[in-house]
Design a protein around this motif. Structure first.
Motif, mmCIF file in Angstrom:
data_model
loop_
_atom_site.group_PDB
_atom_site.id
_atom_site.type_symbol
_atom_site.label_atom_id
_atom_site.label_comp_id
_atom_site.label_asym_id
_atom_site.label_seq_id
_atom_site.Cartn_x
_atom_site.Cartn_y
_atom_site.Cartn_z
ATOM 1 N N THR A 290 56.761 -59.236 -6.315
ATOM 2 C CA THR A 290 55.991 -59.987 -5.313
ATOM 3 C C THR A 290 54.927 -60.843 -5.998
ATOM 4 O O THR A 290 54.738 -62.010 -5.655
ATOM 5 C CB THR A 290 55.331 -59.056 -4.273
ATOM 6 N N VAL A 294 55.214 -64.778 -5.283
ATOM 7 C CA VAL A 294 54.242 -65.273 -4.310
ATOM 8 C C VAL A 294 53.169 -66.105 -5.006
ATOM 9 O O VAL A 294 52.750 -67.143 -4.501
ATOM 10 C CB VAL A 294 53.600 -64.112 -3.520
ATOM 11 N N THR A 313 45.075 -53.654 -1.733
ATOM 12 C CA THR A 313 45.128 -55.002 -2.304
ATOM 13 C C THR A 313 44.664 -54.985 -3.762
ATOM 14 O O THR A 313 45.242 -55.650 -4.622
ATOM 15 C CB THR A 313 44.260 -55.972 -1.477
ATOM 16 N N TYR A 317 47.238 -56.016 -6.500
ATOM 17 C CA TYR A 317 47.046 -57.393 -6.976
ATOM 18 C C TYR A 317 45.771 -57.606 -7.800
ATOM 19 O O TYR A 317 45.410 -58.755 -8.057
ATOM 20 C CB TYR A 317 47.187 -58.379 -5.807
ATOM 21 N N TYR A 357 42.643 -65.344 -4.325
ATOM 22 C CA TYR A 357 43.240 -64.553 -3.241
ATOM 23 C C TYR A 357 42.121 -63.789 -2.544
ATOM 24 O O TYR A 357 41.476 -62.940 -3.157
ATOM 25 C CB TYR A 357 44.234 -63.594 -3.892
ATOM 26 N N GLY A 386 45.230 -67.854 -1.633
ATOM 27 C CA GLY A 386 45.907 -66.828 -0.847
ATOM 28 C C GLY A 386 44.959 -66.179 0.142
ATOM 29 O O GLY A 386 43.741 -66.174 -0.055
ATOM 30 N N VAL A 388 44.669 -62.624 2.843
ATOM 31 C CA VAL A 388 45.246 -61.308 3.113
ATOM 32 C C VAL A 388 44.294 -60.435 3.922
ATOM 33 O O VAL A 388 43.083 -60.571 3.817
ATOM 34 C CB VAL A 388 45.584 -60.560 1.801
ATOM 35 N N THR A 414 49.435 -63.871 3.297
ATOM 36 C CA THR A 414 50.341 -62.771 2.970
ATOM 37 C C THR A 414 50.126 -61.590 3.897
ATOM 38 O O THR A 414 49.057 -60.997 3.927
ATOM 39 C CB THR A 414 50.100 -62.310 1.520
ATOM 40 N N TRP A 415 51.153 -61.226 4.647
ATOM 41 C CA TRP A 415 51.060 -60.056 5.525
ATOM 42 C C TRP A 415 51.678 -58.847 4.829
ATOM 43 O O TRP A 415 52.807 -58.916 4.324
ATOM 44 C CB TRP A 415 51.790 -60.291 6.854
ATOM 45 N N TRP A 416 50.932 -57.769 4.813
ATOM 46 C CA TRP A 416 51.472 -56.503 4.323
ATOM 47 C C TRP A 416 50.504 -55.392 4.696
ATOM 48 O O TRP A 416 49.563 -55.624 5.454
ATOM 49 C CB TRP A 416 51.770 -56.547 2.827
ATOM 50 N N ILE A 423 53.312 -57.364 -0.783
ATOM 51 C CA ILE A 423 53.491 -58.444 0.188
ATOM 52 C C ILE A 423 54.893 -58.423 0.812
ATOM 53 O O ILE A 423 55.894 -58.298 0.110
ATOM 54 C CB ILE A 423 53.215 -59.794 -0.494
ATOM 55 N N THR A 426 55.295 -63.881 3.873
ATOM 56 C CA THR A 426 54.426 -64.897 3.278
ATOM 57 C C THR A 426 55.217 -66.190 3.127
ATOM 58 O O THR A 426 56.452 -66.156 3.127
ATOM 59 C CB THR A 426 53.945 -64.446 1.877
#
Ligand code: WT7
Length: 655
Positions: A290, A294, A313, A317, A357, A386, A388, A414-416, A423, A426
């Motif tokens: 991802t 992404v 997150t 990330y 992000y 990004g 989130v 980004t949806w998660w 993610i 997205t």
């Protein structure tokens, strides 16, 4: 079929700059996405090749949602720390920067940690944990500020096969105690204090209070601010002392793909927070893949995710995704508005950040301060933005895109979720045009489906078309949580029982004709406050612990900056009277019970709550009143005492 929505045709073309680095273009996306569903094993076996396996997996997917049993790469053996750290050094990239640390105080010391240094630091940390007595399979609680040592601690656990359970520094001693007890963690890694916007956070003191309730065998304390702390003989150890004479070499423990990697507590609609469990192989492949697609990462770029490592997150990330890709990740200790509202942009400029992000709540709060804070800095290194954590309203999206991105670079929304590991939905920067307010399309291997309350399928990738309903995912993906630690039944009940055989996300969602998903927010009793997930039931339990509180009902309401605010209806015991003093006390009480992130915005004292004749609180009405939607309360005839509704409307707090 749902009505067309006015925003569905609001399209922002992807900027030309978004041609693929590690990402892909539209045609590649279409082909890869199709293959990820039609030949899932083939697709994931190929993605998994970018991971160094000690034993390569031959079984790729082996899962069932009924009964619930999820396994990926199950005969593979690997160590994720080796993949995030050592292999980059072995490949001759040891000099590359792994982490850049930007301290809370802008004049403080910046640290740049190369992959070679990271390997050394993590090995020393791992040996220190071993010296303390930590062994493979043990749960280690990490309650750290946003400093590199927090990441070292996580990676050190992964290195020796211990399971980390990171707790965000904004949680209270009681919250720590509950989590330590739930996963029976004998060890805690913490620091003397944390720093946020020049305020000191008493991390060690909070751990001490937690340990009075739930004793542990050992506490490892990293000296960060130098603030005074009490050290308990035999239990507490300074990291710099205990680590002084350990070996600099620590082999990576070979782990089965399905061995646990970490537990992360998250709120649900009922009960105590759940310890969501992620395992090693699937999570490694998922976060690596991802991140790669992404964020379209290019060599030597600086990636900055503003989350805290205490949230998923930060796990996926700041630590695992970027490091598995050999990227440079920036770790920021501070807050967006200290010393002033331009801190983010000052840091972007200072460290030449390429990929940024963050969360909509931060964007909204900075937007309010005006664009001068942004324009006074050179943001020309930015190549990708990004978002989130919560739905981003089109207005905030536009500001982000135009003022921060100068309408030249893509924004990925980004949806998660904590449970998804990474993610899920997205836009991909080189492949998709953007629609402000929509999270975009399904990522590889993800099969979203919208169903109605009875489980009837309204739309999915096979049917196409537009519809609005409850968002389910019909097949497993490598990064999916495997269970709730110590309570598999709860895992099954929470996610797989509403719609049998499907993973239910708890979110409402609309799909448009172009296959873009528009998350409409939670459909359960979970609220999202500044991108932090909060169970209304948790706040209610905290309130009713107060001796004067008889009953409490907590709902979310729209909040300009936080997305949602916390609105509490409270009834008092006979003889106790509402007062401003009590209001302040209850607010303080919830902060103490759960932590500052759960501080109520409004306490609404009421003589009674609206209940049905069978005694069930009608939350729908409470939500409407808090949202100030009193014109559309719906049917109130089943209430035991309909008059209470008028009283509530008259005494509403946030008018
Ligand atoms: C919930 C998950 C994703 C990691 C941080 C939060 C909401 C998350 C988006 C988005 C609309 C979003 C959902 C989800 N959410 N990202 N891009 N657009 N809503 O993780 O604490 O597990 O919360 O956050 O409601 O269910 P989390």
């Amino acid at each position: 079929m749902a009505d067309q929505h006015p925003h569905d045709h609001d399209i922002v073309t992807r900027p030309a700059i978004a041609m693929a680095g590690t990402g892909c273009d539209a045609e590649q996306y279409a082909a890869l996405y199709r293959r990820s569903l039609d030949d899932s094993d083939g697709f994931w076996a190929e993605q998994a090749k970018r991971i160094d396996w000690i034993t390569a997996p031959t079984r790729i997917a082996n899962w069932s949602f009924d009964p619930v049993d999820i396994r990926w790469f199950e005969d593979g053996v690997l160590n994720i720390c080796h993949n995030a750290v050592d292999r980059h050094v072995e490949a001759g990239r040891g000099d590359r920067t792994a982490l850049i640390f930007e301290p809370d105080d802008p004049s403080g010391e910046v640290r740049k940690i190369s992959y070679a240094q990271l390997q050394r630091e993590v090995a020393i940390f791992a040996n220190t944990l071993k010296k303390l007595g930590v062994a493979k399979g043990d749960r280690v609680t990490i309650y750290m500020p946003m400093v590199p040592e927090g990441a070292f601690a996580m990676l050190a656990c992964a290195r020796i096969g211990a399971i980390h359970s990171v707790i965000f520094g904004g949680f209270s001693p009681d919250a720590i105690a509950g989590r330590v007890e739930d996963c029976r963690s004998d060890w805690i890694v913490t620091a003397d204090e944390g720093l946020r916007g020049s305020k000191r956070i008493p991390l060690k003191a909070n751990v001490d209070t937690a340990c009075d309730k739930v004793p542990v065998k050992g506490v490892l304390v990293y000296r960060h601010t130098g603030g005074d702390v009490a050290m308990q003989e035999g239990r507490d150890h300074w990291y710099h002392e205990l680590s002084a004479d350990v070996s600099r070499d620590c082999p990576c423990e070979p782990m089965q793909a399905e061995d646990p990697l970490f537990i992360l507590y998250t709120s649900g609609s009922t009960g105590k927070p759940k310890g969501v469990l992620h395992t090693t192989g699937g999570y490694a492949v998922w976060t690596e893949t991802t991140f790669r697609y992404v964020f379209d990462y290019r060599e030597d770029e600086v990636f900055w995710c503003t989350a805290d490592i205490g949230w998923v997150t930060g796990h996926s990330y700041i630590v695992y995704g970027p490091l598995l890709n050999g990227a440079t990740a920036l770790m920021f200790e501070g807050v967006p508005n200290y010393p002033d509202h331009d801190r983010f942009w000052q840091v972007v400029d200072k460290h030449k950040v390429n990929i940024f992000y963050t969360a909509p709540t931060a964007i909204r709060s900075l937007m309010r301060e005006g664009k001068d804070y942004v324009t006074r800095h050179d943001l020309s290194t930015l190549r990708l933005l990004g978002s989130v954590g919560e739905p981003i309203n089109p207005e905030a999206w536009r500001w982000y895109y135009e003022t921060v991105g100068k309408a030249k670079i893509p924004v990925v929304d980004t949806w998660w979720q904590t449970e998804t590991g990474g993610i899920m939905i997205t836009t991909l920067p080189g492949a998709h045009d953007m629609k402000p307010g929509s999270a975009g399309r399904a990522f590889f291997g993800i099969a979203p489906q919208l169903v109605d309350g009875d489980g009837k399928v309204l739309a999915d990738e096979a049917t196409g078309g537009s519809a609005e309903g409850n968002l389910c995912i019909t097949r497993s993906w490598p990064g999916q949580a495997r269970t709730v630690y110590g309570d598999h039944d709860r895992f099954v009940q929470t996610y797989f029982s509403t719609y049998k055989g499907k993973y239910f996300t708890g979110d409402g969602c609309r799909r448009d004709d172009d296959g873009y998903y528009w998350i409409t927010g939670r459909v359960d009793d979970v609220i999202n406050v500044s991108g932090h997930r909060m169970g209304t039931a948790e706040v209610e339990s905290a309130l009713v612990l107060h001796p004067k509180v008889a009953e409490a009902a907590v709902v979310g309401y729209p909040h300009e900056i936080k997305g949602q605010g916390i609105y509490c209806y409270v009834t008092l015991n006979a003889g106790d009277e509402p007062s401003e003093g009590l209001e302040a006390e209850l607010r303080q009480w919830v902060r103490k019970e759960i932590g500052p992130i759960a501080t109520p915005d409004h306490i609404h004292f009421t003589p009674a709550l609206p209940k049905t004749r069978s005694g069930k609180i009608m939350r729908r009405i409470l939500r409407k009143i808090a949202e100030n939607e009193t014109g559309s309360l719906g049917d109130t005839s089943t209430l035991a005492d309909p008059a209470i509704v008028e009283t509530l409307i008259e005494t509403r707090k946030n008018r």
